[in-house]
Each structure stands twice: as structure tokens, then as C-alpha cells.
Enzyme design. Structure first.
Site, short mmCIF file in Angstrom:
data_model
loop_
_atom_site.label_atom_id
_atom_site.label_comp_id
_atom_site.label_asym_id
_atom_site.label_seq_id
_atom_site.Cartn_x
_atom_site.Cartn_y
_atom_site.Cartn_z
N TRP A 99 0.84 -1.21 0.00
CA TRP A 99 0.00 0.00 0.00
C TRP A 99 0.86 1.25 0.00
O TRP A 99 0.59 2.22 -0.70
CB TRP A 99 -0.97 -0.01 1.18
CG TRP A 99 -1.96 -1.14 1.09
CD1 TRP A 99 -2.12 -2.15 1.99
CD2 TRP A 99 -2.91 -1.37 0.04
NE1 TRP A 99 -3.11 -3.00 1.55
CE2 TRP A 99 -3.61 -2.56 0.38
CE3 TRP A 99 -3.24 -0.72 -1.14
CZ2 TRP A 99 -4.62 -3.09 -0.44
CZ3 TRP A 99 -4.24 -1.23 -1.95
CH2 TRP A 99 -4.91 -2.41 -1.58
N ASP A 166 -1.68 6.66 6.47
CA ASP A 166 -2.72 5.74 6.00
C ASP A 166 -3.00 4.79 7.17
O ASP A 166 -2.17 3.96 7.52
CB ASP A 166 -2.19 4.96 4.78
CG ASP A 166 -3.17 3.90 4.28
OD1 ASP A 166 -4.24 3.72 4.90
OD2 ASP A 166 -2.87 3.25 3.26
N LYS A 190 -12.09 -1.98 6.74
CA LYS A 190 -11.27 -2.85 7.58
C LYS A 190 -11.78 -2.82 9.02
O LYS A 190 -12.00 -3.86 9.63
CB LYS A 190 -9.80 -2.44 7.54
CG LYS A 190 -9.23 -2.21 6.14
CD LYS A 190 -9.01 -3.47 5.38
CE LYS A 190 -8.65 -3.36 3.92
NZ LYS A 190 -7.75 -2.32 3.46
C1 LIG Z 1 -7.08 -1.91 2.08
C2 LIG Z 1 -6.04 -0.87 2.19
C3 LIG Z 1 -5.90 0.14 1.23
C4 LIG Z 1 -6.75 0.22 -0.02
O1 LIG Z 1 -8.03 0.56 0.31
P1 LIG Z 1 -9.14 0.78 -0.83
O2 LIG Z 1 -10.28 1.29 -0.01
O3 LIG Z 1 -9.39 -0.54 -1.46
O4 LIG Z 1 -8.65 1.77 -1.80
C5 LIG Z 1 -4.93 1.10 1.42
N1 LIG Z 1 -4.12 1.07 2.50
C6 LIG Z 1 -4.20 0.10 3.43
C7 LIG Z 1 -3.28 0.11 4.61
C8 LIG Z 1 -5.17 -0.89 3.31
O5 LIG Z 1 -5.27 -1.86 4.23
#
Ligand SMILES: *Cc1c(COP(=O)(O)O)cnc(C)c1O
Length: 356
Positions: A99, A166, A190
Site C-alpha cells: 500500500w 494511512d 477494515k
Molecule cells: C485496504 C487498504 C488500502 C486500499 O483501500 P481501498 O479502499 O481498497 O482503496 C490502502 N491502504 C491500506 C493500509 C489498506 O489496508
């Protein structure tokens, strides 16, 4: 059979959230209409948005001077909205996995990207500790939990530049000091709700400083001014997030979540360290994620992988197959996953060890 949901995302949600969404699917707030069929401008939905934003502020102790947004496009859109809005010429990124790498790729459209450190040399199984952040960067970007590789930065770093994080897969899993960050983003699917909503917490005074023209939908200031209603928000997803936020508050908030998450992680890593058939992929305890526990069969036992997956599946466990870039297994243990599910997995591991 009761299912134990170890999916990495979309993932397990509290029973409370599912129940409230099911009720509102038929009759939302006494309107006689489904939450799917009411105007986002109506007073009932505006109240949902307002309460969700207020609860995010309350649960994370968000200081004055920050705005909370519910946007769309997932965390992946934030990979480019962040540099679009914050990067004048140069930004630093800590590369801790897939990511983070994707975030860096998007940032390159807007200026120079400095990779301050990377754990790629060991397939991202640790968090780099000693690195220098150039003083002249517009921000440092970190990924607090690496969903695929099972590492997590469990404290809020002190850095001499603006900090962007993030937190898609560990937001609300522990108390955080929001004041240390200038921008936090997280896809909802998540630890908060279904996919379709993305939470952004941004310090107001970092915006509007790049001198760059920003397309309307990608401009945080537009969304702040319009209270996340510049266009039609993801109404059902935001409604579901609100239910999880209420559940979080009722269950002691993020401090209590952290306690339970530590208990779950201790139980599972404890068994992984003890059981001769399995090894965790992240060696250093301090780097091990409390949200995504990655592990493989121990050397010599690789051939048993499918047999263990079958045993776990027969016991109602879903989502345990590891990401293809790590292999083996991944047990995602988000806030809503009960301790009993982790216990069931540990029991299955013990049973498997006894068989072999
Ligand atoms: C799942 C995830 C993403 C991507 O998320 P989307 O909503 O599918 O764009 C980005 N960063 C992390 C840490 C993730 O777990």
C-alpha cells in the site's frame, strides 16, 4: 454453523452494526423508507452524517482545527488526493509494503518522492526504525498498519515535518494522538464499516498552500465547506459506519479496544511462537500487527498448508488464506472479531499439532 470471519477487508463487523443496518434497510429513522432511498439532504440523513463526524471526533479526541470527512474512492484515491492537496514539490514516504508503494507511485505525479527507508529487502517483514527525514519535504507519509505483510507501527512517531498516515487497517484499534498528524485517512472496510466510505481527518491550516489548481472533487477544502455533502455521499456506508462508532463508544472506546486487541494478539502470537508446526512471518514482536497476523507452516511442514486450511474451514473459519505475496495464512483480527474466534483458531492449531 457459527462463522469465524478472518477476512482482511471487507471484514467482520459488530452484530450491532449488522442489526441496525438490517432494520434501516426497511425503515430508516421512522421515515417508512429504506436508508437506501432517502435524500442525503433530508434531515434524517444529515443527522447521521453529523453524528458520525461528531463521534469520530469524540472517540479519537480530535483537537480543534481539524476537519473530519467521509469521502468515496477508498484509501486508493487518498494516495493521490494527499499529494494533490499537500505536496508543493517534494514529499517523503516510508515504504513498508504494497500500500505504501502504491501511495508513492501516485505521489510521483505531483513532485519528487523521497523514499526515506524501505523494508523491501526482507519482503516487508519489519518496520524500518532509523531513517532521516529531509527537512525540506512537504510531509512524511507512513502506513501505520501493513495489512498484507502483518507489520504495524503501534505508536505515533515524532517527526520534524508534517505527518500523513494511512490508517486504513488499524484506525480505532488504539488511542492515537491526532495532534501529531496533519492528515489521517482510512478506507472504512477494515475496522469501521462496509466499503464505499473513506474517513479523512485533516488539519485545516495545511490546506490551500500548494498554489496548485485542484479539480473540485479532489479538493479537501470543497468537501470541508460542504460538510462531506458536496455531492451525494455513500449514504448506506456512512450509516453503517455510524453504527460501528456507536458500538465503539458503548464498548469503552479505543482504549478498551486496545486492551482486547492486545489480548487477542498475545493469544495468537503466543501460540505461533509455541506451536512447532507454524511460524509468524514477522520476527520482531514490536513490529507484529495486532490487526493482521501473518504466519506460514514451519520449515519441513510446508506440505501441510492445505490440510490445515481445510481443518480450519471445517470449523467455520473463513478468510485465513494468506495474501499471495506472503503465502501461508493471515488472520485478520479487527476490533469486531471476538476473542472466541481467536481462541477457536488457537485450538485448531493445537489440534493440528497433536495430529502431526
Ligand atoms: C485496504 C487498504 C488500502 C486500499 O483501500 P481501498 O479502499 O481498497 O482503496 C490502502 N491502504 C491500506 C493500509 C489498506 O489496508
Amino acid at each position: 454453523m457459527k462463522k469465524h470471519n478472518f477476512y482482511a477487508g471487507p471484514s467482520v463487523l459488530p452484530e450491532y452494526t449488522k442489526q441496525k443496518v438490517a432494520e434501516a434497510a426497511l425503515d430508516f429513522a421512522g421515515t417508512g423508507l429504506s436508508v437506501m432511498e432517502v435524500s442525503h439532504r433530508g434531515k434524517e440523513f444529515v443527522a447521521v452524517m453529523d453524528e458520525a463526524i461528531a463521534l469520530v471526533k469524540e472517540l479519537l479526541n480530535v483537537p480543534e482545527g481539524y476537519s473530519v470527512l467521509f469521502l468515496q474512492g477508498g484509501a486508493s484515491l487518498q494516495f493521490l488526493m494527499v499529494p494533490y492537496n499537500l505536496m508543493k514539490a517534494k514529499a517523503a514516504y516510508l515504504n513498508t509494503g504494497a500500500w505504501a508503494s502504491k501511495a508513492m507511485k501516485e505521489a510521483q505525479f505531483f513532485g519528487e518522492v523521497v523514499e526515506v527507508a524501505s523494508s523491501k529487502d526482507k519482503n516487508f517483514n519489519y518496520i524500518p526504525k532509523s531513517y532521516e527525514v529531509p527537512a525540506d519535504v512537504d510531509y512524511l507519509h507512513i502506513t501505520t498498519n501493513n495489512t498484507i505483510f502483518g507489520t504495524e507501527l503501534k505508536s505515533d512517531p515524532d517527526v520534524p515535518v508534517r505527518l500523513v498516515a494511512d490508517m486504513s487497517s488499524d484506525i480505532f484499534s488504539r488511542p492515537i494522538d491526532v495532534a501529531k498528524y496533519d492528515l489521517i485517512y482510512a478506507g472504512a472496510q477494515k475496522n469501521l464499516g462496509p466499503s464505499g466510505a473513506t474517513l479523512v481527518i485533516v488539519k485545516d491550516d495545511v490546506l490551500g498552500k500548494t498554489g496548485r489548481q485542484i479539480p473540485t472533487m479532489l479538493d479537501y477544502q470543497i468537501h470541508i465547506k460542504n460538510e462531506s455533502m458536496f455531492n451525494t455521499p455513500s449514504t448506506v456506508a456512512v450509516f453503517a459506519c455510524l453504527q460501528t462508532l456507536k458500538w465503539l463508544k458503548e464498548n469503552g472506546g479505543v482504549a478498551e479496544m486496545e486492551k482486547v486487541n492486545i489480548a487477542k494478539a498475545d493469544l495468537l502470537y503466543g501460540e505461533l511462537d509455541r506451536n512447532k508446526l507454524f511460524v509468524p512471518t514477522v520476527p520482531a514482536a514490536e513490529d507484529r500487527s495486532r490487526m493482521n497476523v501473518t504466519f506460514v507452516m514451519a520449515p519441513g511442514y510446508e506440505a501441510l498448508e492445505k490440510e490445515f486450511l481445510d481443518l480450519a474451514t471445517a470449523k467455520g473459519m473463513v478468510g485465513l488464506k494468506g495474501h499471495r505475496s506472503v503465502g501461508g495464512f493471515r488472520a485478520s483480527t479487527y476490533n469486531a472479531l471476538p476473542l472466541e474466534s481467536v481462541q477457536a483458531l488457537v485450538d485448531a492449531m493445537k489440534e493440528f499439532e497433536a495430529i502431526h
